[in-house]
Motif scaffolding. Structure first.
Motif, PDB file in Angstrom:
ATOM      1  N   UNK A 139       0.796  -1.227   0.000  1.00 50.10           N
ATOM      2  CA  UNK A 139       0.000   0.000   0.000  1.00 50.10           C
ATOM      3  C   UNK A 139       0.832   1.284   0.000  1.00 50.10           C
ATOM      4  N   UNK A 140       2.149   1.165  -0.094  1.00 51.21           N
ATOM      5  CA  UNK A 140       2.962   2.378  -0.190  1.00 51.21           C
ATOM      6  C   UNK A 140       3.585   2.796   1.122  1.00 51.21           C
ATOM      7  N   UNK A 141       4.330   3.897   1.083  1.00 52.58           N
ATOM      8  CA  UNK A 141       5.154   4.383   2.193  1.00 52.58           C
ATOM      9  C   UNK A 141       6.172   3.322   2.599  1.00 52.58           C
ATOM     10  N   UNK A 142       7.063   3.039   1.658  1.00 51.32           N
ATOM     11  CA  UNK A 142       8.128   2.072   1.888  1.00 51.32           C
ATOM     12  C   UNK A 142       9.275   2.696   2.664  1.00 51.32           C
ATOM     13  N   UNK A 143       9.352   4.013   2.665  1.00 50.87           N
ATOM     14  CA  UNK A 143      10.528   4.712   3.185  1.00 50.87           C
ATOM     15  C   UNK A 143      10.136   5.671   4.311  1.00 50.87           C
ATOM     16  N   UNK A 144      11.190   6.182   4.974  1.00 56.98           N
ATOM     17  CA  UNK A 144      11.087   7.193   6.026  1.00 56.98           C
ATOM     18  C   UNK A 144      10.599   6.568   7.334  1.00 56.98           C
TER      19      UNK A 144
ATOM     20  N   UNK B  21       3.512  -9.067  -7.617  1.00 58.12           N
ATOM     21  CA  UNK B  21       3.466  -7.916  -6.709  1.00 58.12           C
ATOM     22  C   UNK B  21       2.742  -6.739  -7.346  1.00 58.12           C
ATOM     23  N   UNK B  22       2.052  -5.993  -6.504  1.00 60.94           N
ATOM     24  CA  UNK B  22       1.491  -4.696  -6.871  1.00 60.94           C
ATOM     25  C   UNK B  22       2.089  -3.690  -5.902  1.00 60.94           C
TER      26      UNK B  22
ATOM     27  N   UNK C  69       2.018   0.167  -4.739  1.00 62.63           N
ATOM     28  CA  UNK C  69       1.294   1.439  -4.803  1.00 62.63           C
ATOM     29  C   UNK C  69       2.174   2.573  -4.303  1.00 62.63           C
ATOM     30  N   UNK C  70       1.821   3.766  -4.701  1.00 59.86           N
ATOM     31  CA  UNK C  70       2.595   4.965  -4.365  1.00 59.86           C
ATOM     32  C   UNK C  70       2.079   5.578  -3.067  1.00 59.86           C
ATOM     33  N   UNK C  71       2.986   5.801  -2.132  1.00 59.21           N
ATOM     34  CA  UNK C  71       2.668   6.535  -0.915  1.00 59.21           C
ATOM     35  C   UNK C  71       3.223   7.941  -0.973  1.00 59.21           C
ATOM     36  N   UNK C  72       2.751   8.793  -0.115  1.00 60.54           N
ATOM     37  CA  UNK C  72       3.225  10.174  -0.126  1.00 60.54           C
ATOM     38  C   UNK C  72       4.716  10.269   0.193  1.00 60.54           C
ATOM     39  N   UNK C  73       5.211   9.416   1.099  1.00 61.53           N
ATOM     40  CA  UNK C  73       6.637   9.453   1.428  1.00 61.53           C
ATOM     41  C   UNK C  73       7.490   8.986   0.253  1.00 61.53           C
ATOM     42  N   UNK C  74       6.975   8.028  -0.493  1.00 63.99           N
ATOM     43  CA  UNK C  74       7.695   7.562  -1.684  1.00 63.99           C
ATOM     44  C   UNK C  74       7.791   8.668  -2.731  1.00 63.99           C
ATOM     45  N   UNK C  75       6.715   9.422  -2.876  1.00 66.11           N
ATOM     46  CA  UNK C  75       6.701  10.523  -3.838  1.00 66.11           C
ATOM     47  C   UNK C  75       7.659  11.633  -3.409  1.00 66.11           C
ATOM     48  N   UNK C  76       7.723  11.892  -2.112  1.00 67.67           N
ATOM     49  CA  UNK C  76       8.649  12.911  -1.607  1.00 67.67           C
ATOM     50  C   UNK C  76      10.096  12.488  -1.831  1.00 67.67           C
ATOM     51  N   UNK C  77      10.380  11.204  -1.611  1.00 66.92           N
ATOM     52  CA  UNK C  77      11.733  10.718  -1.861  1.00 66.92           C
ATOM     53  C   UNK C  77      12.097  10.851  -3.330  1.00 66.92           C
ATOM     54  N   UNK C  78      11.190  10.468  -4.212  1.00 71.97           N
ATOM     55  CA  UNK C  78      11.465  10.562  -5.645  1.00 71.97           C
ATOM     56  C   UNK C  78      11.764  12.008  -6.045  1.00 71.97           C
ATOM     57  N   UNK C  79      10.995  12.935  -5.526  1.00 72.09           N
ATOM     58  CA  UNK C  79      11.234  14.352  -5.843  1.00 72.09           C
ATOM     59  C   UNK C  79      12.619  14.781  -5.389  1.00 72.09           C
ATOM     60  N   UNK C  80      13.016  14.335  -4.219  1.00 70.66           N
ATOM     61  CA  UNK C  80      14.340  14.706  -3.708  1.00 70.66           C
ATOM     62  C   UNK C  80      15.448  14.060  -4.534  1.00 70.66           C
ATOM     63  N   UNK C  81      15.279  12.794  -4.881  1.00 71.90           N
ATOM     64  CA  UNK C  81      16.308  12.107  -5.660  1.00 71.90           C
ATOM     65  C   UNK C  81      16.469  12.722  -7.051  1.00 71.90           C
ATOM     66  N   UNK C  82      15.367  13.162  -7.648  1.00 70.85           N
ATOM     67  CA  UNK C  82      15.421  13.693  -9.012  1.00 70.85           C
ATOM     68  C   UNK C  82      15.775  15.174  -9.051  1.00 70.85           C
TER      69      UNK C  82
ATOM     70  N   UNK D 129       5.607   3.161  -9.583  1.00 75.36           N
ATOM     71  CA  UNK D 129       4.575   2.873  -8.592  1.00 75.36           C
ATOM     72  C   UNK D 129       3.201   3.261  -9.134  1.00 75.36           C
ATOM     73  N   UNK D 130       2.189   2.486  -8.762  1.00 72.88           N
ATOM     74  CA  UNK D 130       0.818   2.736  -9.223  1.00 72.88           C
ATOM     75  C   UNK D 130       0.067   3.593  -8.214  1.00 72.88           C
TER      76      UNK D 130
END
Length: 242
Positions: free
Chosen positions: A35-40, A61-62, A64-77, A115-116
């Motif tokens: 369900x997402x939020x793999x990090x932080x 596996x499915x 999904x995108x969590x808000x923390x995952x999206x924040x990490x991606x923004x920081x990495x990119x 992520x979906x």
């Protein structure tokens, strides 16, 4: 036995994943929906992503995108500081990723990009990190970030009077669109619980692994669930961080 298993918010707790997989006796016959939020939160966010990348090679596996995952991606990119993210678990994640080379980070960026936002199965069961706002359903959502940021779906489920019938005009339309809805994002520990909560047709799987609760995996069909030890017990060297 082909099971569909749903996993709540992990938040960098790799040791908890190992525990629940062992307790639930996860096999390659199972379908795993994260369900997402793999990090932080805890210190093994990069290791969690590495594990999930490997897992998809052997399991259905499915992710999904969590808000923390999206924040990490923004920081990495974008390499931009985000005080909100930094103060809500991002600090330790940033420290760990700073130890990796660009080559080591790239598979993680690729994973996060793929992520979906939600998953709808053939039984009309919706899996989503946070929720949605459009009364006609996820396909009509005007604001995709709601999929991994919004909290009103769960708030409405918590406050809904169980005496209100489903055919009543006062019954929330969002709850009539899907057979069941599985979410994370808002820890049930906020209302004093540490096991999955069901209100209306919504199942909240965030049992507080980011803080002092356990990580949970649940059989979608039977509702049997398995939990790790509370995360502070799995990361005693990090107590006081969360």
């Amino acid at each position: 036995m082909n099971r569909t298993l749903v996993i709540g918010d992990i938040h960098g707790g790799l040791r908890a994943i190992f525990q629940i997989f062992e307790k639930a006796n996860v096999t390659t016959e199972d379908t795993l929906i994260f369900l997402g939020d793999y990090v932080d939160g805890w210190s093994e966010s990069p290791e969690v992503i590495d594990f999930l990348i490997q897992l998809k090679e052997t399991h259905r596996c499915v992710f999904l995108r969590g808000n923390h995952d999206d924040l990490l991606l923004s920081w990495l990119e974008e390499k931009k500081d985000n005080p909100q993210w930094f103060n809500h678990g991002g600090k330790i994640t940033m420290e760990k990723y700073s130890l990796l080379s660009d080559e080591e980070k790239q598979p993680h960026i690729d994973f996060l990009k793929l992520l979906e936002n939600y998953h709808l199965d053939d039984q009309n069961r919706l899996f989503i990190h946070a929720g949605f706002t459009n009364l006609n359903g996820v396909e009509y959502e005007y604001f995709p970030k709601m999929f991994y940021w919004e909290r009103t779906l769960w708030e409405n489920a918590l406050s809904l009077d169980p005496k209100i019938e489903k055919d009543s005009p006062f019954y929330p339309k969002r709850f009539t669109l899907y057979k069941e809805i599985f979410i994370g994002h808002t820890p049930v520990t906020r209302v004093g619980e540490t096991t999955p909560m069901n209100r209306a047709n919504v199942w909240n799987m965030d049992t507080g692994a980011a803080f002092r609760g356990p990580l949970t995996i649940l059989s979608v069909d039977t509702k049997k669930f398995w939990q790790s030890d509370p995360l502070p017990e799995l990361y005693p060297e990090e107590n006081g961080r969360n």
